[in-house]
Design a protein around this motif. Sequence first.
Motif, short mmCIF file in Angstrom:
data_model
loop_
_atom_site.label_atom_id
_atom_site.label_comp_id
_atom_site.label_asym_id
_atom_site.label_seq_id
_atom_site.Cartn_x
_atom_site.Cartn_y
_atom_site.Cartn_z
N ALA A 92 8.13 -8.59 -0.89
CA ALA A 92 9.33 -8.08 -0.23
C ALA A 92 9.99 -9.17 0.60
O ALA A 92 11.22 -9.32 0.59
N SER A 93 9.20 -9.95 1.32
CA SER A 93 9.74 -11.02 2.15
C SER A 93 10.44 -12.08 1.32
O SER A 93 11.40 -12.71 1.77
N ALA A 94 9.96 -12.27 0.09
CA ALA A 94 10.55 -13.27 -0.80
C ALA A 94 11.75 -12.73 -1.58
O ALA A 94 12.37 -13.47 -2.35
N GLY A 95 12.04 -11.44 -1.42
CA GLY A 95 13.18 -10.85 -2.12
C GLY A 95 12.95 -10.64 -3.60
O GLY A 95 13.89 -10.65 -4.40
N VAL A 96 11.68 -10.41 -3.99
CA VAL A 96 11.36 -10.17 -5.41
C VAL A 96 12.02 -8.88 -5.88
O VAL A 96 11.94 -7.84 -5.22
N ARG A 97 12.68 -8.95 -7.04
CA ARG A 97 13.46 -7.80 -7.53
C ARG A 97 12.61 -6.74 -8.22
O ARG A 97 12.90 -5.55 -8.13
N ARG A 98 11.60 -7.15 -8.93
CA ARG A 98 10.77 -6.20 -9.70
C ARG A 98 9.32 -6.34 -9.28
O ARG A 98 8.79 -7.45 -9.20
N PHE A 99 8.67 -5.20 -9.03
CA PHE A 99 7.27 -5.21 -8.64
C PHE A 99 6.58 -4.06 -9.35
O PHE A 99 7.02 -2.92 -9.28
N VAL A 100 5.48 -4.37 -10.06
CA VAL A 100 4.71 -3.34 -10.76
C VAL A 100 3.28 -3.37 -10.25
O VAL A 100 2.64 -4.43 -10.22
N PHE A 101 2.81 -2.21 -9.82
CA PHE A 101 1.43 -2.08 -9.35
C PHE A 101 0.60 -1.36 -10.40
O PHE A 101 0.95 -0.28 -10.87
N HIS A 102 -0.54 -1.96 -10.75
CA HIS A 102 -1.45 -1.40 -11.74
C HIS A 102 -2.46 -0.50 -11.02
O HIS A 102 -3.38 -0.98 -10.36
N SER A 103 -2.29 0.80 -11.15
CA SER A 103 -3.15 1.77 -10.48
C SER A 103 -4.16 2.33 -11.49
O SER A 103 -4.71 1.58 -12.30
N VAL A 104 -4.40 3.62 -11.46
CA VAL A 104 -5.38 4.24 -12.33
C VAL A 104 -4.99 5.69 -12.55
O VAL A 104 -4.33 6.31 -11.70
N LEU A 105 -5.41 6.25 -13.67
CA LEU A 105 -5.19 7.67 -13.93
C LEU A 105 -5.89 8.50 -12.86
O LEU A 105 -7.05 8.25 -12.53
N ARG A 126 4.39 1.18 -1.88
CA ARG A 126 5.65 1.92 -1.71
C ARG A 126 6.25 1.71 -0.32
O ARG A 126 7.47 1.69 -0.16
N ALA A 127 5.39 1.55 0.70
CA ALA A 127 5.91 1.33 2.06
C ALA A 127 6.65 0.01 2.15
O ALA A 127 7.68 -0.10 2.82
N ALA A 128 6.13 -1.00 1.47
CA ALA A 128 6.77 -2.32 1.51
C ALA A 128 7.91 -2.44 0.52
O ALA A 128 8.92 -3.11 0.78
N LEU A 129 7.75 -1.79 -0.64
CA LEU A 129 8.72 -1.91 -1.74
C LEU A 129 8.97 -0.53 -2.34
O LEU A 129 8.34 -0.17 -3.34
N PRO A 130 9.88 0.25 -1.79
CA PRO A 130 10.13 1.60 -2.33
C PRO A 130 10.54 1.59 -3.80
O PRO A 130 10.32 2.58 -4.51
N GLY A 131 11.09 0.50 -4.27
CA GLY A 131 11.53 0.42 -5.66
C GLY A 131 10.47 -0.04 -6.63
O GLY A 131 10.75 -0.23 -7.82
N ALA A 132 9.24 -0.21 -6.16
CA ALA A 132 8.16 -0.66 -7.04
C ALA A 132 7.87 0.38 -8.11
O ALA A 132 8.05 1.58 -7.90
N THR A 133 7.41 -0.08 -9.26
CA THR A 133 6.97 0.79 -10.34
C THR A 133 5.45 0.84 -10.32
O THR A 133 4.79 -0.19 -10.17
N VAL A 134 4.89 2.04 -10.49
CA VAL A 134 3.44 2.21 -10.52
C VAL A 134 3.01 2.67 -11.90
O VAL A 134 3.56 3.64 -12.44
N LEU A 135 2.04 1.97 -12.47
CA LEU A 135 1.46 2.37 -13.76
C LEU A 135 0.06 2.92 -13.51
O LEU A 135 -0.74 2.30 -12.81
N LEU A 177 7.86 -4.24 -20.41
CA LEU A 177 9.11 -3.48 -20.49
C LEU A 177 9.65 -3.15 -19.10
O LEU A 177 10.83 -3.39 -18.81
N VAL A 178 8.81 -2.60 -18.23
CA VAL A 178 9.31 -2.17 -16.92
C VAL A 178 9.62 -3.36 -16.01
O VAL A 178 10.40 -3.24 -15.07
N GLU A 185 12.78 1.52 -11.61
CA GLU A 185 12.55 1.29 -10.19
C GLU A 185 12.11 2.58 -9.49
O GLU A 185 12.72 3.63 -9.67
N GLY A 186 11.05 2.49 -8.70
CA GLY A 186 10.59 3.62 -7.91
C GLY A 186 9.90 4.72 -8.69
O GLY A 186 9.62 5.80 -8.15
N VAL A 187 9.55 4.45 -9.96
CA VAL A 187 8.97 5.48 -10.83
C VAL A 187 7.47 5.24 -10.97
O VAL A 187 7.00 4.11 -10.95
#
Length: 279
Positions: A92-105, A126-135, A177-178, A185-187
């Motif tokens: 977030a501090s670096a202004g990264v446009r896309r962020f994907v977090f690898h979670s778990v079922l 999500r607190a740092a990057l509300p637009g992050a995508t979670v898989l 893809l994402v 974003e945010g999904v």
Amino acid sequence: MIVLVIGATGKTGRAVTRALASHGIAVRAAVRSADRQNTAYAAGAQSISVVDLESGAGLAEGVDGVDGVYHVAPNVHPDEAAIADRVATAAASAGVRRFVFHSVLHPDDASMPHHLRKAEAERQVRAALPGATVLRPAAYHQNLVDAARSGRLAVPYSLDSPFTNVDLDDVAEVAALVLTRHGHEGVTYELAGPEALSVRDQAVVATDVLGHRVTAEHVSLESWATGPGSNLPEQARAHLLAMFTAYDRHGLVGEGDTLHRLLGREPRTWADLLRAAAP
């Protein structure tokens, strides 16, 4: 476009790196030490950044100038939420446009403590990057391919519990893809395979596809703990034992429609993976 892949030398990170590289995306691989860089280069990374996830050393340099970040934490790490916060805050501090977090079922399943850590890590991201995508992927087919080829699927949980296992390369394709297209974003996406199979079912399919007998065998928790699990840290071993107990009760099942929709094709099945792995 440049994407930083955290955990680039693990099996998930390597698969994501390969998928991004196949789409012409430059990958900067985050590695724990320079002596692991050859593994990342072999998967298709174009540059290396040495990052200590536990202290945060190297993170600012790692995220500097990248367009996207894919973050997968070390497996069963006790400090996963803090690591996620550290990585997401740096991005977030670096202004990264896309962020994907690898979670778990099913990260909120309280019967599996390490899943709950994923849930907390999701909240930190999500607190740092509300637009992050979670898989949220299911377990990988690849985890059992070598065992099937050897003729024996031996697991410390019920042979009849259902699983909607997923192809790791399908997960990696969704990751690419994402990271490279708008609209995600945010999904949060649940990534489960197209069929529910028990280990006993998997053995039957493997016998048919591979042309040799594949047995399904149950091993006790005690045998696993004193065997394959004996070299793990005590907490990691305890949490995996809790996971096996949860698998006994209900397996690990998700819905497969999302993966099919994102891929735009049928996801690969257990039989597909075995055919590809056959000699």
